[in-house]
Design a protein around this motif. Structure first.
Motif, short mmCIF file in Angstrom:
data_model
loop_
_atom_site.label_atom_id
_atom_site.label_comp_id
_atom_site.label_asym_id
_atom_site.label_seq_id
_atom_site.Cartn_x
_atom_site.Cartn_y
_atom_site.Cartn_z
N VAL A 120 21.11 6.77 -32.13
CA VAL A 120 20.77 8.17 -32.42
C VAL A 120 19.49 8.57 -31.68
CG1 VAL A 120 20.06 9.77 -34.23
CG2 VAL A 120 21.96 8.20 -34.64
N ILE A 121 18.49 7.70 -31.69
CA ILE A 121 17.23 8.00 -31.01
C ILE A 121 17.45 8.20 -29.52
CG2 ILE A 121 14.96 7.08 -30.38
CD1 ILE A 121 14.95 5.65 -33.11
N CYS A 135 18.18 11.70 -24.85
CA CYS A 135 19.00 12.05 -23.68
C CYS A 135 19.18 13.56 -23.57
CB CYS A 135 20.37 11.37 -23.80
SG CYS A 135 20.38 9.61 -23.40
N VAL A 136 19.47 14.21 -24.69
CA VAL A 136 19.65 15.66 -24.66
C VAL A 136 18.35 16.35 -24.26
CG1 VAL A 136 20.26 17.70 -26.01
CG2 VAL A 136 21.49 15.55 -26.38
N CYS A 192 14.38 18.79 -20.01
CA CYS A 192 13.09 18.47 -19.42
C CYS A 192 13.20 18.36 -17.91
CB CYS A 192 12.57 17.17 -20.03
SG CYS A 192 11.03 16.60 -19.32
N CYS A 193 14.25 17.69 -17.44
CA CYS A 193 14.40 17.44 -16.00
C CYS A 193 14.88 18.67 -15.25
CB CYS A 193 15.32 16.25 -15.78
SG CYS A 193 14.56 14.67 -16.23
N ILE A 194 15.55 19.60 -15.92
CA ILE A 194 15.86 20.88 -15.28
C ILE A 194 14.55 21.59 -14.93
CG2 ILE A 194 16.80 23.20 -15.67
CD1 ILE A 194 19.03 21.90 -17.30
N THR A 195 13.63 21.60 -15.88
CA THR A 195 12.31 22.21 -15.64
C THR A 195 11.59 21.50 -14.50
OG1 THR A 195 12.18 22.75 -17.99
CG2 THR A 195 10.13 22.86 -16.73
N VAL A 242 21.44 4.65 -19.58
CA VAL A 242 21.99 5.90 -20.10
C VAL A 242 20.94 7.01 -20.06
CG1 VAL A 242 22.88 7.02 -22.18
CG2 VAL A 242 23.71 4.75 -21.53
N MET A 243 19.71 6.68 -20.46
CA MET A 243 18.63 7.66 -20.44
C MET A 243 18.39 8.17 -19.01
SD MET A 243 16.39 9.17 -22.42
CE MET A 243 16.33 8.06 -23.82
#
Length: 409
Positions: free
Chosen positions: A217-218, A223-224, A229-232, A345-346
């Motif tokens: 879950v963490i 990941c979401v 964050c990475c779009i920014t 995955v991250m």
């Protein structure tokens, strides 16, 4: 957990910093190729920028696969394979003549090149450290920041001197030869196999974190947040050089605007890594995300070269801490036997966000003829990321005993 720290771990920090700087810097260099490729082949900027999107998504997917293989085959052969693939893809890019060919080669470069280098080496560094994990990972990811600025900066001059096709050949030759020679230095810590076996025992699995949230879950939550964050982050990383050229800056001035972001991030990632050793990865992530979001839109409002240089430094101070903090958070909040796949995955979701940010920047520019809209979208993405990180911080804090740290050492 790897309880003992070994001096050779610092050698692995250097190797990871160098290799990852190049593995991340090469795809980021597409920002320097956008204008010459568009002019030479007559393709819209959004179509050329989409190669970056393909590359980083492939890097993320490849990182999951290669991280899994590195856990079973050892880090060295997987990384060596990635170096060969990256060098070969760069050479083939010098002959590209179709958009499909451009996308397929960047997918190869990312999925089996950069993906085989970045995730296995960052995970490897985490194995070597317990007490100084934040500092070590900060130094390793500082290499990534250096690569994101210095590789494209150098590439811009290669393009001016050689042309964009010959620049691809030169990059492939230099990086392929140098990195293959250094692969002999890659190792895992003594006793690593035994540490993995102990971590997979039922008793060890029962007590891995101090929160009721499962590691799955963490990681999913992070990941979401990482996508937004990475779009920014990637909107200026991919487009700030092109924006500077549109403002009338010279080629070297535009390259310097871009380079200063990464140069600042070299120092910033080390500082954020050390900060994470004191306040934890999640809190440090929120600090970096806030600064990054507050700064990103101001690139569109400045026409002075000197002020653009200053804005690059300010943005770099924010963006530099983000991926370092995410890496430390994974190291803190996941058990050792799941750390490789969690990091893979991250990283995949981070690359998806990077790809989306670069692509939306090109598409919204093509639609509007201006960078105000794509950088405005980057602000919105940053705010969503901050909300998700704040919610996770609150949720972890609710489970923590009074006076306890949010994450295990």
């Amino acid at each position: 957990m790897q309880e003992k720290e070994y001096g050779y771990g610092w050698v692995m920090v250097f190797i990871a910093a160098l290799f990852n700087g190049i593995a991340v810097g090469v795809p980021t260099s597409i920002g320097m190729f956008i204008v010459p490729i568009s002019a030479d082949l007559g393709w819209p900027r959004g179509d050329v920028a989409f190669a970056y999107t393909v590359c980083v998504i492939a890097t993320g997917i490849g990182g999951v696969i290669m991280g899994y293989l590195a856990d079973r085959l050892s880090t060295r052969p997987v990384v060596a394979f990635g170096v060969v693939v990256m060098a070969g893809a760069l050479y083939l890019l010098s002959n590209v003549s179709t958009q499909l060919g451009l996308y397929l080669l960047f997918a190869l470069l990312g999925g089996f090149g950069a993906g085989a280098i970045f995730t296995p080496l960052i995970t490897n560094v985490g194995y070597w450290f317990s007490k100084n994990k934040g500092l070590a990972l900060g130094l390793a990811t500082a290499g990534q920041a250096a690569g994101q600025s210095l590789v494209p900066f150098s590439t811009s001059f290669l393009i001016v001197v050689q042309g964009w096709r010959e620049a691809f050949v030169t990059l492939g030759l230099i990086f392929g030869v140098a990195l293959l020679a250094l692969c002999v230095l890659i190792r895992v810590p003594p006793g690593h196999a035994r540490a993995l076996e102990r971590a997979q025992a039922p008793a060890a699995r029962a007590d891995t974190t101090s929160t009721s949230l499962s590691p799955t879950v963490i990681v999913g939550w992070l990941c979401v947040a990482t996508i937004f964050c990475c779009i920014t982050m990637s909107t200026p990383v991919v487009h700030v050089a092109s924006m500077a050229l549109d403002k009338g800056f010279a080629q070297d001035e535009a390259a310097t605007v871009f380079a200063l972001i990464g140069i600042t991030a070299i120092v910033g990632r080390i500082l954020y890594g050390k900060l994470a050793d004191y306040i934890g990865g999640i809190r440090t992530l929120l600090v970096g995300s806030t600064i990054q979001t507050a700064m990103v839109f101001w690139f569109t409002q400045i026409d002075s070269v000197n002020w653009m240089y200053a804005m690059s430094v300010l943005f770099g101070l924010g963006y530099s801490g983000v991926m370092t903090s995410v890496t430390v958070s994974v190291r803190e909040l996941t058990p050792i036997h799941r750390r490789g796949i969690a990091m893979g995955v991250m990283t995949m979701f981070g690359w998806i966000g990077m790809g989306l940010g670069g692509y939306q920047g090109g598409v919204l520019f093509d639609l509007s003829g201006d960078y105000v809209w794509p950088f405005g979208a980057a602000v919105i993405s940053g705010l969503i990321n901050m909300a998700l990180v704040s919610a996770l911080l609150w949720r972890l804090g609710r489970d923590a005993p009074p006076g306890a740290r949010l994450a295990p050492a």
